[in-house]
Design a protein around this motif. Structure first.
Motif, PDB file in Angstrom:
ATOM      1  N   LEU A 391       6.140 -17.625 -17.223  1.00 53.25           N
ATOM      2  CA  LEU A 391       6.073 -16.918 -15.940  1.00 53.25           C
ATOM      3  C   LEU A 391       7.021 -17.583 -14.960  1.00 53.25           C
ATOM      4  N   GLY A 392       8.260 -17.146 -14.975  1.00 47.89           N
ATOM      5  CA  GLY A 392       9.304 -17.797 -14.204  1.00 47.89           C
ATOM      6  C   GLY A 392       9.019 -17.881 -12.721  1.00 47.89           C
ATOM      7  N   SER A 393       8.465 -16.829 -12.134  1.00 46.42           N
ATOM      8  CA  SER A 393       8.215 -16.835 -10.683  1.00 46.42           C
ATOM      9  C   SER A 393       7.130 -17.837 -10.325  1.00 46.42           C
ATOM     10  N   GLN A 394       6.102 -17.955 -11.159  1.00 50.27           N
ATOM     11  CA  GLN A 394       5.040 -18.915 -10.877  1.00 50.27           C
ATOM     12  C   GLN A 394       5.552 -20.348 -10.963  1.00 50.27           C
ATOM     13  N   VAL A 395       6.352 -20.637 -11.984  1.00 52.43           N
ATOM     14  CA  VAL A 395       6.901 -21.985 -12.130  1.00 52.43           C
ATOM     15  C   VAL A 395       7.791 -22.315 -10.937  1.00 52.43           C
ATOM     16  N   MET A 427      11.446 -19.418 -24.450  1.00 58.25           N
ATOM     17  CA  MET A 427      11.211 -19.076 -23.044  1.00 58.25           C
ATOM     18  C   MET A 427      11.010 -20.329 -22.193  1.00 58.25           C
ATOM     19  N   ALA A 428      10.370 -21.352 -22.764  1.00 55.40           N
ATOM     20  CA  ALA A 428      10.203 -22.613 -22.042  1.00 55.40           C
ATOM     21  C   ALA A 428      11.558 -23.237 -21.731  1.00 55.40           C
ATOM     22  N   ARG A 429      12.486 -23.163 -22.670  1.00 58.85           N
ATOM     23  CA  ARG A 429      13.828 -23.706 -22.451  1.00 58.85           C
ATOM     24  C   ARG A 429      14.511 -23.045 -21.251  1.00 58.85           C
ATOM     25  N   MET A 430      14.231 -21.766 -21.039  1.00 64.15           N
ATOM     26  CA  MET A 430      14.855 -21.045 -19.926  1.00 64.15           C
ATOM     27  C   MET A 430      14.422 -21.601 -18.581  1.00 64.15           C
ATOM     28  N   ARG A 431      13.178 -22.106 -18.501  1.00 67.31           N
ATOM     29  CA  ARG A 431      12.713 -22.675 -17.228  1.00 67.31           C
ATOM     30  C   ARG A 431      13.534 -23.909 -16.849  1.00 67.31           C
ATOM     31  N   LEU A 433      16.643 -24.492 -17.680  1.00 69.93           N
ATOM     32  CA  LEU A 433      17.968 -24.018 -17.298  1.00 69.93           C
ATOM     33  C   LEU A 433      17.951 -23.415 -15.902  1.00 69.93           C
ATOM     34  N   GLU A 434      16.934 -22.619 -15.590  1.00 72.39           N
ATOM     35  CA  GLU A 434      16.845 -21.974 -14.274  1.00 72.39           C
ATOM     36  C   GLU A 434      16.712 -22.990 -13.146  1.00 72.39           C
ATOM     37  N   LEU A 435      15.929 -24.040 -13.371  1.00 72.54           N
ATOM     38  CA  LEU A 435      15.574 -24.958 -12.290  1.00 72.54           C
ATOM     39  C   LEU A 435      16.314 -26.283 -12.338  1.00 72.54           C
ATOM     40  N   GLY A 436      17.063 -26.533 -13.414  1.00 72.27           N
ATOM     41  CA  GLY A 436      17.852 -27.753 -13.500  1.00 72.27           C
ATOM     42  C   GLY A 436      17.028 -29.018 -13.627  1.00 72.27           C
ATOM     43  N   ARG A 437      15.947 -28.952 -14.409  1.00 72.06           N
ATOM     44  CA  ARG A 437      15.089 -30.104 -14.622  1.00 72.06           C
ATOM     45  C   ARG A 437      14.757 -30.248 -16.112  1.00 72.06           C
ATOM     46  N   PRO A 438      14.645 -31.501 -16.589  1.00 74.03           N
ATOM     47  CA  PRO A 438      14.145 -31.698 -17.957  1.00 74.03           C
ATOM     48  C   PRO A 438      12.701 -31.204 -18.061  1.00 74.03           C
ATOM     49  N   LEU A 439      12.348 -30.725 -19.250  1.00 72.85           N
ATOM     50  CA  LEU A 439      10.993 -30.230 -19.506  1.00 72.85           C
ATOM     51  C   LEU A 439      10.341 -31.071 -20.589  1.00 72.85           C
ATOM     52  N   LEU A 440       9.169 -31.611 -20.292  1.00 69.94           N
ATOM     53  CA  LEU A 440       8.351 -32.319 -21.274  1.00 69.94           C
ATOM     54  C   LEU A 440       7.406 -31.292 -21.878  1.00 69.94           C
ATOM     55  N   HIS A 441       7.604 -30.998 -23.160  1.00 68.86           N
ATOM     56  CA  HIS A 441       6.958 -29.863 -23.831  1.00 68.86           C
ATOM     57  C   HIS A 441       6.040 -30.411 -24.922  1.00 68.86           C
ATOM     58  N   ASP A 452      16.429 -30.809 -22.077  1.00 70.73           N
ATOM     59  CA  ASP A 452      17.204 -31.335 -20.949  1.00 70.73           C
ATOM     60  C   ASP A 452      17.429 -30.258 -19.887  1.00 70.73           C
ATOM     61  N   ALA A 453      18.106 -30.621 -18.809  1.00 76.35           N
ATOM     62  CA  ALA A 453      18.248 -29.733 -17.661  1.00 76.35           C
ATOM     63  C   ALA A 453      19.170 -28.555 -17.924  1.00 76.35           C
ATOM     64  N   THR A 454      19.842 -28.526 -19.074  1.00 73.78           N
ATOM     65  CA  THR A 454      20.672 -27.372 -19.440  1.00 73.78           C
ATOM     66  C   THR A 454      19.929 -26.408 -20.359  1.00 73.78           C
ATOM     67  N   GLY A 455      18.665 -26.710 -20.645  1.00 71.70           N
ATOM     68  CA  GLY A 455      17.896 -25.854 -21.540  1.00 71.70           C
ATOM     69  C   GLY A 455      18.053 -26.191 -23.007  1.00 71.70           C
ATOM     70  N   MET A 456      18.725 -27.290 -23.329  1.00 72.22           N
ATOM     71  CA  MET A 456      18.942 -27.687 -24.720  1.00 72.22           C
ATOM     72  C   MET A 456      17.908 -28.716 -25.145  1.00 72.22           C
ATOM     73  N   PRO A 457      17.339 -28.581 -26.358  1.00 67.27           N
ATOM     74  CA  PRO A 457      16.398 -29.587 -26.852  1.00 67.27           C
ATOM     75  C   PRO A 457      17.096 -30.941 -27.005  1.00 67.27           C
TER      76      PRO A 457
END
Length: 514
Positions: A391-395, A427-431, A433-441, A452-457
């Motif tokens: 849910l991109g808008s919620q994030v 879809m998690a990777r897209m978040r 990329l959109e926000l420019g932050r690493p994601l801990l999944h 990473d912040a580019t959406g790449m694992p």
């Protein structure tokens, strides 16, 4: 102009709609053939050429039924294994869901014919992208929303990914339909210029990927451990399995204390309510504090109220300077609950079915839409649980300029060895990329990863294996254009394009009649 005797027959167009609808699934993970998105959307436009409203609605429905039938049939796995319903009911439930989702491409096709009855540039290149965005928006909102298989996600490894930090994933969906419309226009009118325009768009937009709207902070790099317990869903909630489950996570965590600053357990890793595990959590909190390590874990919070208990799917933090004490404030409660998985709509009806077929009825309570960030080891984490990461808008609405990482904890064990977890991961990777932050999944049985912040694992664990991911993660700062303003520029542009296409097409019709 396309006018062969075979193509004019409705049955052939239905077959083509089924083929191109199924082709759309190949665009998404784990297949990742991004050009298939253009082929699929182009197929939807192509089959509805020179059709009346009834014929177009039928074709749009079959295209959608094929897309969702091939793309989300993995839902049957969770229903069949864990619902307790007879097989015939499981099949019927999946068919009902697929049929419902197919109504949105059907609506798209109807509106396209009604608003732009003539096959021209306005319809294919301007009107179609506008209507796709509108119908996809409706699909993501009505009945709590189901934005799965939105085509923009298929481009996370494609040439259009650089658009995401600018305007979000929906803008990619819009441009994909523009490209598809130009392709069909080139075929229909037998013109070379629209085809050249397609290549030009892809070439010109590709360099956007090289623009980085964030700044790494290597001096604040932090060691993180993600524990993947791989607990089978069939035994996860059995009372006799609680001790063995906690032992699995605890043994892996003890090795990380004093080495990693943050340890992350997945969604409901502690398969019992927080109050009952208070002694365990308090002791673990003290042990973590001695090693200067923090633990982020999923747990069920059974919160007592005057009207009984309210149950929340929660994230809590242990090991911080302030001793853990229930109910601690440094927590996140899931807001967007999954229908039938976490909340039961039409509960009176389903209580009746429950008594007939002997399956349990249980609903969680919603957390607030906007919640404070988690504070972990002097890092700010924007948190989500499982489904919420799509849910991109919620994030984005919960994202702040001082966010260091995005965090999502999940349990995709419901979906077995299907393609569902891979689509979820995409879809998690897209978040990121959109926000420019690493994601801990962090996942129970995969896919556990750091993005990473580019959406790449950056690193990930294999599925269906009890394992640990140790990694040093660099936080980032800075705000992407999408993080700053969201989707408003896209929607303003969409409205302007839609109105212009209607006015211009109407003007051309009047001029033609004169």
């Amino acid at each position: 102009m396309i006018n062969t005797s075979l193509f004019t027959q409705q049955w052939f167009r239905i077959l083509l709609a089924l083929v191109t609808g199924a082709c759309g699934t190949i665009a998404f993970s784990p297949y990742n053939f991004w050009p298939s998105a253009i082929i699929s959307l182009g197929g939807l436009l192509l089959v509805t050429l020179n059709r009346n409203v009834l014929q177009a609605s039928c074709l749009g429905f079959f295209w959608g039924f094929s897309l969702f039938g091939t793309g989300i049939n993995w839902i049957y796995v969770s229903i069949a294994q864990f619902s307790g319903l007879p097989d015939i009911f499981n099949v019927i439930l999946v068919i009902i869901l697929i049929t419902y989702l197919a109504l949105y491409p059907m609506l798209f096709s109807i509106l396209l014919i009604v608003l732009w009855p003539r096959v021209n540039f306005c319809r294919l290149v301007l009107g179609a992208p506008v209507l796709l965005l509108v119908t996809e928006f409706l699909r993501s909102r009505i009945l709590t929303g189901f934005p799965w298989l939105e085509f923009g996600y298929s481009q996370i490894d494609g040439p259009l990914k650089g658009i995401a930090p600018l305007l979000g994933v929906q803008a990619i969906t819009f441009i994909l339909m523009v490209i598809s419309g130009l392709s069909v226009y080139a075929i229909e009118k037998r013109r070379l210029l629209p085809a050249v325009a397609v290549l030009t768009i892809l070439v010109l937009l590709y360099p956007l990927y090289s623009l980085h709207w964030y700044e790494p902070q290597p001096e604040r790099a932090i060691d993180v451990t993600l524990v993947q317990g791989n607990i089978a869903q069939s035994i996860k909630w059995e009372a006799k399995q609680v001790i063995s489950t906690l032992d699995i996570y605890l043994q892996h965590t003890l090795k990380a204390i004093g080495k990693s600053k943050i340890v992350i357990w997945p969604e409901s890793a502690i398969p019992e309510n927080e109050m009952l595990q208070n002694d365990f959590l308090t002791k673990l909190d003290k042990q973590l504090k001695k090693g200067n390590t923090r633990l982020v874990t999923g747990i069920i919070d059974a919160r007592p109220t005057i009207n009984g208990y309210h149950y929340y799917n929660s994230i809590i933090v242990l090991g911080e300077s302030i001793p853990y004490r229930y109910p601690s404030k440094n927590r996140y409660n899931k807001h967007h609950l999954v229908p039938f998985g976490e909340i039961i709509p039409c509960s009176s009806l389903f209580r009746l079915l429950s008594s007939l077929f002997n399956f349990p009825i249980f609903s969680l309570s919603q957390g607030d839409y906007l919640q404070p960030q988690l504070r972990v080891a002097n890092m700010n984490l924007t948190a989500t649980i499982c489904y919420e990461i799509i849910l991109g808008s919620q994030v984005r609405d919960n994202f702040h300029s001082n966010t260091d990482f995005l965090l999502t904890i999940l349990n995709d064990a419901w979906f077995g060895h299907s393609i569902g977890p891979w689509q979820h991961f995409q879809m998690a990777r897209m978040r990121s990329l959109e926000l420019g932050r690493p994601l801990l999944h962090s996942s129970n049985n995969g896919i556990t990863a750091v993005i990473d912040a580019t959406g790449m694992p950056q690193a990930q664990l294999p599925q269906f294996k009890c394992d640990v991911l140790n990694i040093r993660v660099i936080p980032t700062k800075g705000m992407t254009p999408y993080a700053r303003v969201g989707s408003w520029p896209l929607w303003i542009f969409t409205i302007l394009v839609g109105v212009s296409a209607l006015v211009f097409d109407h003007f051309k019709q009047i001029k033609f009649l004169i």
